[in-house]
Enzyme design. Sequence first.
Site, mmCIF file in Angstrom:
data_model
loop_
_atom_site.group_PDB
_atom_site.id
_atom_site.type_symbol
_atom_site.label_atom_id
_atom_site.label_comp_id
_atom_site.label_asym_id
_atom_site.label_seq_id
_atom_site.Cartn_x
_atom_site.Cartn_y
_atom_site.Cartn_z
ATOM 1 N N GLU A 115 8.774 -7.461 -10.132
ATOM 2 C CA GLU A 115 7.800 -8.287 -9.768
ATOM 3 C C GLU A 115 8.058 -9.834 -10.070
ATOM 4 O O GLU A 115 8.065 -9.893 -11.201
ATOM 5 C CB GLU A 115 6.571 -7.621 -10.330
ATOM 6 C CG GLU A 115 6.240 -6.188 -9.970
ATOM 7 C CD GLU A 115 4.940 -5.640 -10.547
ATOM 8 O OE1 GLU A 115 4.457 -6.331 -11.426
ATOM 9 O OE2 GLU A 115 4.447 -4.811 -10.011
ATOM 10 N N SER A 157 5.894 -5.385 -1.101
ATOM 11 C CA SER A 157 5.644 -4.092 -1.408
ATOM 12 C C SER A 157 6.009 -3.132 -0.572
ATOM 13 O O SER A 157 7.287 -3.255 0.115
ATOM 14 C CB SER A 157 4.462 -3.793 -2.172
ATOM 15 O OG SER A 157 4.415 -2.699 -2.797
ATOM 16 N N ALA A 158 5.302 -2.215 0.048
ATOM 17 C CA ALA A 158 5.437 -1.296 1.045
ATOM 18 C C ALA A 158 5.994 -2.294 2.418
ATOM 19 O O ALA A 158 7.087 -1.668 3.292
ATOM 20 C CB ALA A 158 4.152 -0.612 1.489
ATOM 21 N N GLY A 191 0.772 -1.263 -0.041
ATOM 22 C CA GLY A 191 -0.008 -0.002 0.076
ATOM 23 C C GLY A 191 0.714 1.346 -0.167
ATOM 24 O O GLY A 191 1.692 1.255 -0.918
ATOM 25 N N HIS A 200 8.999 -3.329 -7.021
ATOM 26 C CA HIS A 200 8.004 -2.935 -8.084
ATOM 27 C C HIS A 200 9.040 -2.514 -8.989
ATOM 28 O O HIS A 200 8.849 -1.355 -9.874
ATOM 29 C CB HIS A 200 6.870 -1.932 -7.913
ATOM 30 C CG HIS A 200 5.790 -2.716 -7.004
ATOM 31 N ND1 HIS A 200 5.173 -3.690 -7.510
ATOM 32 C CD2 HIS A 200 5.243 -2.349 -5.854
ATOM 33 C CE1 HIS A 200 3.970 -4.082 -6.552
ATOM 34 N NE2 HIS A 200 4.318 -3.045 -5.342
#
Lengths: 235, 235
Positions: free
Chosen positions: A194, A122-123, A90, A159
Amino acid sequence: MKSIIIASTSTLHGGNYLEYLLPTLQSHFKNCSTILFIPYARSSGISHDEYTKKAAQAFAAINIKVKGIHEFENPEEAIQNAEGIFTGGGNTFLLVTQLYKNKIMQLLAEKVKSGTPYLGTSAGSNICGLSMQTTNDMPIIYPPSFQTLGLIPFNLNPHYLDPDANSQHMGETRETRIKEFHAFNAIPVLGLREGSWLEVKGEKITLKGNLKARLFKQNETPVELETETDLSNLK
Amino acid sequence: MKSIIIASTSTLHGGNYLEYLLPTLQSHFKNCSTILFIPYARSSGISHDEYTKKAAQAFAAINIKVKGIHEFENPEEAIQNAEGIFTGGGNTFLLVTQLYKNKIMQLLAEKVKSGTPYLGTSAGSNICGLSMQTTNDMPIIYPPSFQTLGLIPFNLNPHYLDPDANSQHMGETRETRIKEFHAFNAIPVLGLREGSWLEVKGEKITLKGNLKARLFKQNETPVELETETDLSNLK
């Protein structure tokens, strides 16, 4: 002994949430009946409850229960008692702000360093580095610091996206942005595409997945790293 | 009376630096023999001197001299005495940090509000909004605040990029990032595509260039705005 999975993304194009990682996660969390989910990054702005439900649905496939940290009265106790921990993606600014606000940034780092299995996507991966300063996210909220967990001695760019040779867009490429970071910071940055992830077992850090990763060091030409590269000495 | 050009980008694909804006800038800066350049955002990490030289080369075509703010002993005096001001693009976190560090954020706002003609491109445009929280840049340095000049009563997203329907990349689109911003902030955000700019004359704000812009408001479906749209009432 540290046991950490640091994934570029939760979801591959055409796949379901966490689907490509499930075989890895089954062995990673094999001693956990329930894991603690940290939904603070609120992917696409969804609520903590919605986000936790999404994580629970994915982990149900490997018979692991998921409980959101927001469901506990005391987030510090929730961390202390966790069998395993997953921080979802997020917005990294929001995630870091909430970790500091709930006074669990340091505690989370200590807990994972002491051997509790951790998954970040991700985050949730960004915060495994020394700082969040190579995130792609928008600064939607002002965190008290950019310092993060420091579970690995370098920074990540999840990413990671290669420059598009056909693009007529003149905004900075990811590579240019990382170059700007290195005008002021000496920390190496690993661009994780990714489908790639890092596996941390004790002090050993290994690049996993089918793709190469791109390593950026200050004042050096970036290099491509093959999967299974040992990154234990990168700092 | 405010007189401001707020451009999405300095450079169009295939064009030279500031080339597409030169006819506009000739009339915008018609009463200036020299303008003050603020190179703090250090596009691609280049030095203040190199960046100022680049700006000077572009403005030479319309017979305007350019002096970098770093060439002055006192940046406050440089702002106070400027005939016109141009802030170039690069990294918004760095630009904002330097403006605060040199104690000229508020002074620059007052100077431009009092009528000194101003040009911003990219990061230099981002700071014209209420905050820098809808920048695309990496947080390479920790600024003392995200608040910016507030020359217009909304926020900007320069280099606005439409989602690519053919992309298999799962990172957040620009639209998703702005939606995350609106989960916590009520400020409207104008996505300015490359080739668009805002013209501010007194209290009148007009969309210029050949392209539409995309307007994001909290809890509303984004809308496309035609060029020449009057944005004076947007807040």
